[in-house]
Motif scaffolding. Sequence first.
Motif, mmCIF file in Angstrom:
data_model
loop_
_atom_site.group_PDB
_atom_site.id
_atom_site.type_symbol
_atom_site.label_atom_id
_atom_site.label_comp_id
_atom_site.label_asym_id
_atom_site.label_seq_id
_atom_site.Cartn_x
_atom_site.Cartn_y
_atom_site.Cartn_z
ATOM 1 N N HIS A 174 5.056 54.339 -9.861
ATOM 2 C CA HIS A 174 6.314 53.727 -9.430
ATOM 3 C C HIS A 174 7.518 54.484 -9.974
ATOM 4 O O HIS A 174 8.569 53.902 -10.209
ATOM 5 N N PHE A 175 7.357 55.793 -10.166
ATOM 6 C CA PHE A 175 8.483 56.624 -10.607
ATOM 7 C C PHE A 175 9.633 56.551 -9.605
ATOM 8 O O PHE A 175 10.791 56.300 -9.967
ATOM 9 N N ALA B 229 12.648 56.220 -15.631
ATOM 10 C CA ALA B 229 11.740 56.513 -14.517
ATOM 11 C C ALA B 229 10.527 57.357 -14.923
ATOM 12 O O ALA B 229 9.405 57.063 -14.473
ATOM 13 N N PRO B 230 10.653 58.408 -15.776
ATOM 14 C CA PRO B 230 9.459 59.191 -16.136
ATOM 15 C C PRO B 230 8.381 58.387 -16.861
ATOM 16 O O PRO B 230 7.229 58.818 -16.911
ATOM 17 N N LEU B 231 8.759 57.241 -17.419
ATOM 18 C CA LEU B 231 7.760 56.419 -18.096
ATOM 19 C C LEU B 231 6.771 55.800 -17.118
ATOM 20 O O LEU B 231 5.713 55.312 -17.524
ATOM 21 N N PHE B 232 7.099 55.822 -15.840
ATOM 22 C CA PHE B 232 6.259 55.171 -14.837
ATOM 23 C C PHE B 232 5.521 56.188 -13.962
ATOM 24 O O PHE B 232 5.140 55.874 -12.843
ATOM 25 N N PHE B 233 5.314 57.393 -14.483
ATOM 26 C CA PHE B 233 4.522 58.370 -13.745
ATOM 27 C C PHE B 233 3.077 57.900 -13.581
ATOM 28 O O PHE B 233 2.459 58.104 -12.544
ATOM 29 N N SER B 234 2.550 57.295 -14.623
ATOM 30 C CA SER B 234 1.154 56.843 -14.572
ATOM 31 C C SER B 234 1.054 55.332 -14.678
ATOM 32 O O SER B 234 0.007 54.799 -15.021
ATOM 33 N N VAL C 272 14.835 67.210 -20.008
ATOM 34 C CA VAL C 272 13.741 67.639 -20.884
ATOM 35 C C VAL C 272 12.499 66.784 -20.641
ATOM 36 O O VAL C 272 11.368 67.284 -20.600
ATOM 37 N N LEU C 273 12.689 65.476 -20.463
ATOM 38 C CA LEU C 273 11.566 64.567 -20.236
ATOM 39 C C LEU C 273 10.845 64.896 -18.935
ATOM 40 O O LEU C 273 9.616 64.876 -18.859
ATOM 41 N N LEU C 274 11.615 65.226 -17.905
ATOM 42 C CA LEU C 274 11.002 65.623 -16.637
ATOM 43 C C LEU C 274 10.233 66.934 -16.784
ATOM 44 O O LEU C 274 9.174 67.120 -16.181
ATOM 45 N N HIS C 275 10.777 67.836 -17.595
ATOM 46 C CA HIS C 275 10.084 69.113 -17.805
ATOM 47 C C HIS C 275 8.754 68.899 -18.534
ATOM 48 O O HIS C 275 7.758 69.554 -18.215
#
Length: 613
Positions: free
Chosen positions: A63-64, A118-123, A181-184
């Motif tokens: 749900h990113f 948003a990056p916290l919801f990649f998985s 940085v978090l996205l990277h």
Amino acid sequence: MLVSWIREHPFFLPFFCILLACLFLLSQFNNLLFTSMTEVFTVAVASVIFIMAWNARWRTGDHFLLVLGTGFLCFAYFDFLHYLANEDMRVFQDQTINLSYSLEIAGHYALMTTFLTAPLFFSRRVKPWILILNVMGVTGLVTSLIFLNLFPVCFSADQGTTLFARLSEFAICLGLTAAIVLLHRNREQLDPSIRMLIQTSIGLIILQELITGISAAPSGPTAVISSFFKIMSIYLLYKAVLETGLREPQRVLFMELERGRRLLMEAEKRFRTITDGAPIGIFRSNPEGRYEYSNPRLAQIYGYDSPSDLMNSVTNIGQDIYVDLDRWRNMRKQLEDVDILYDIEALIRRKDGSTLWTSRDIRVHRDIKGRMLYYDGFVSDISDQKKLETLREDVDRILRHDLKAPLISFSSGLGMVRATCRPDHRGELLIREMEQSAMQMLGLIDLSMGLHKMESGDYDLETGPVNLIEMLRTVFSAHHSLIRGKNLNFEIILNGVLDTGEHPCLIDSEAILCHALLSNLIRNAMEASPENETVTAVLQSGEHPTLTVTNRGEVPLAIRDRFFEKYTTHGKPQGTGLGTYSARLIAETHGWSIAMHSDKGTTSVRVEFTSAV
């Protein structure tokens, strides 16, 4: 990567220049129109981003995008209010520049929070409506604080942009940089081109924030450049969501497949690490009788060089592995009715032709129609255990059979000595004592043979009337040395009265087994009792007579639950742990009940007999 993307889109730079020129001319012609078009475009595109992310939530494995789109809906809300708060619009009463600044900073905080969250919801996945309600709640709270003048002042007529506003711009830039940085760090979670679009969008927002901090003028070149960066950042993010959710959803699919493949490889690696190093054999076989998987330990147990050697060499498990083919067939037949079998012992044939005893646990897997798909199992080498069992059987045979003949000969020899030598009174007493010891030893050997039959369920009782009081006195006399050594007293109580030997208490039992049960219980009570105490045997006659043997002292907590189990002993240097076990076995063979209670400084063992005589 940005350069390659620009090369793939040759019309981007001309469009970039034309848009910048149009924005500049429009700002010179009518500043309000310029501001209106910029804000309307921003609000419209941000709303479309939310709509596309919402509709694409079922196509992605995480749900990113949904969190990203929801955050941009919040930003669109604050940006629209910021547009309405423009001093030329005159929508709100007591409209001030501070209101416009506060709404703009709130919108930028919303963007920063969105990109960081948003990056916290990649998985991970989140319930969409809970996400919407939470965002609406926070947005309503911040809006109330702003319009109730509880939000920190961002602009004042005296000093212009306040310290809070400048610190907020600095914090927002730092937060957005952290988001890049978090996205990277999570670059494997996104398609490279989509990640580049999102990171470029964040970079343009940072530039817009820096330009706003340098100059607070509502018009002029800085305002044009700031608006241009704002439009371009929204457009790039729109393009990323559009390509991810609608135009090229296969990219998401391929990313999910690649992610799933990596997770599968990691899981397989963990599985191999566990099974390859397991100390027991692990296998999977099919109903046709071939191995589909084997770990190295199973191949070692069966004498093969490797798991592949085992799987390639064994074409029929029943014929190639099992010495007793019927054993394998019976096991297969049992698995037609049950799903799991435990501790199945089988003699197997190794690769070199030697045999080995093994034990296995097997589970069958079926399809939805109940048909067998495959078997999973664990195999252990129990050859050492079998050797110990054989050794124990040999020792038991020696005790039960090989010692019996010499004892019979010894007893017969004592009779011959008596007949030929005609001993005096002292010699006669010695011969009788030796005969009693020999007969007692023969009785113990016979009892040992009886216990073995009781364990296997093959013992045939030969019962008759047995006087418990008389047998208790015999047992008491047999332990006179233990009684003297600890200065113990022994009492027999019948129906609440101290026994005088006048009234019997008869039960139906096999005499030798009853004697062994009473002897074990009395001796155990005497050994556990402190010195100078009394051991009592309380008898209660009736339809179901009972015997309760009581002594001072408690059974240790560590063995109370295992008191009647085999080899259970505590604190006795010569203890074997067989006395209470054989007592329980004898009681169960007769159909009697036996129980132990230990509390408040005393221990009692109660036997309830099935019937009186």
